[in-house]
Design an enzyme around this catalytic site. Sequence first.
Site, PDB file in Angstrom:
ATOM      1  CE  LYS A   8       0.655   1.407   4.778  1.00  0.00           C
ATOM      2  NZ  LYS A   8       1.481   2.752   4.630  1.00  0.00           N
ATOM      3  N   GLY A  94       4.485  -4.553   3.586  1.00  0.00           N
ATOM      4  CA  GLY A  94       4.471  -5.065   3.415  1.00  0.00           C
ATOM      5  C   GLY A  94       4.159  -6.608   4.503  1.00  0.00           C
ATOM      6  CB  ALA A  95       5.008  -7.408   8.190  1.00  0.00           C
ATOM      7  CG  ASP A 129      -0.432   0.305   7.840  1.00  0.00           C
ATOM      8  OD1 ASP A 129      -1.154   1.095   7.864  1.00  0.00           O
ATOM      9  OD2 ASP A 129       0.983   0.116   7.662  1.00  0.00           O
TER      10      ASP A 129
END
EC number: 2.7.1.148
Length: 273
Positions: A8, A94-95, A129
């Site tokens: 994102k 990413g995580a 996120d």
Amino acid sequence: MKVYAPAKVNLALDVIGKNEQGYHDLDMIMAPVSLYNIVDITRADQTKITCTNGKIPDDNATKKMVQVLKDRYDISNYEISIEEHIPMQAGLAGASANAAAVLKAINDIDGLQLTIDEMILLGKKVGADVPFCVVNKYARVQGIGEKIRKIECDWKFPILLVKPEQGVSTPEAFVTWHALDPLHPNLDILEKALIYQDLPFYVTHMGNALQPAAFQLVPALEALKADMEAFELYVMMTGSGSTMMGFGSKENLMQAQKELSKKYPFVKIVTVG
């Protein structure tokens, strides 16, 4: 089952203040981009998680996501293998993208029949996120990341992502933000510009409230911004950094990608939306 975990970007970010629990309330415009980790998930006798970046730490978001589901539902054990393409400490989630992808995959494989709203609440328990990564559409995101309103927008446009060697500590960025004069971009007009697909207006009004703090913590980011601007790009950081986004013509993006790849470890043109 192989699933994609898209990164994102924050197309705008404002820090409103702290809530009663001590977390920072944010107001953000977020969007997925065409940069993906690939998650291979299959039923197994024991749950095992591996990734191409090496050892999985105990506080890994995917581990947390599996445990949150095990605590609430009678789910299978899984072997999960993550092929990493999204850089870490980059402001690209990413995580969180991995955790959201695993949540949606287990929901499908084990037939949990969870709604998007239910998955958002589960994702919130893992990371700020993750709820957005569950939705994975243009959205106005508020609170600590759990209040999500989709923005009706089908715009797709290219940007250049450049990440230097250094990362930015998110907790340190917020501490530094408090010590600086706050920057408050107008997200209402930016949301309208997004809907009208008005890139010239957008790039001249966009802002990230954490960018000045990140620049103070990692001075190399200011030099990176100048390097990108040399190719006539408008530049802003995503999230708490350290990835910088470049906006401009396709020709300028391609020229910048070619030249900056010689200097920085991660340089890639991606599509927003």
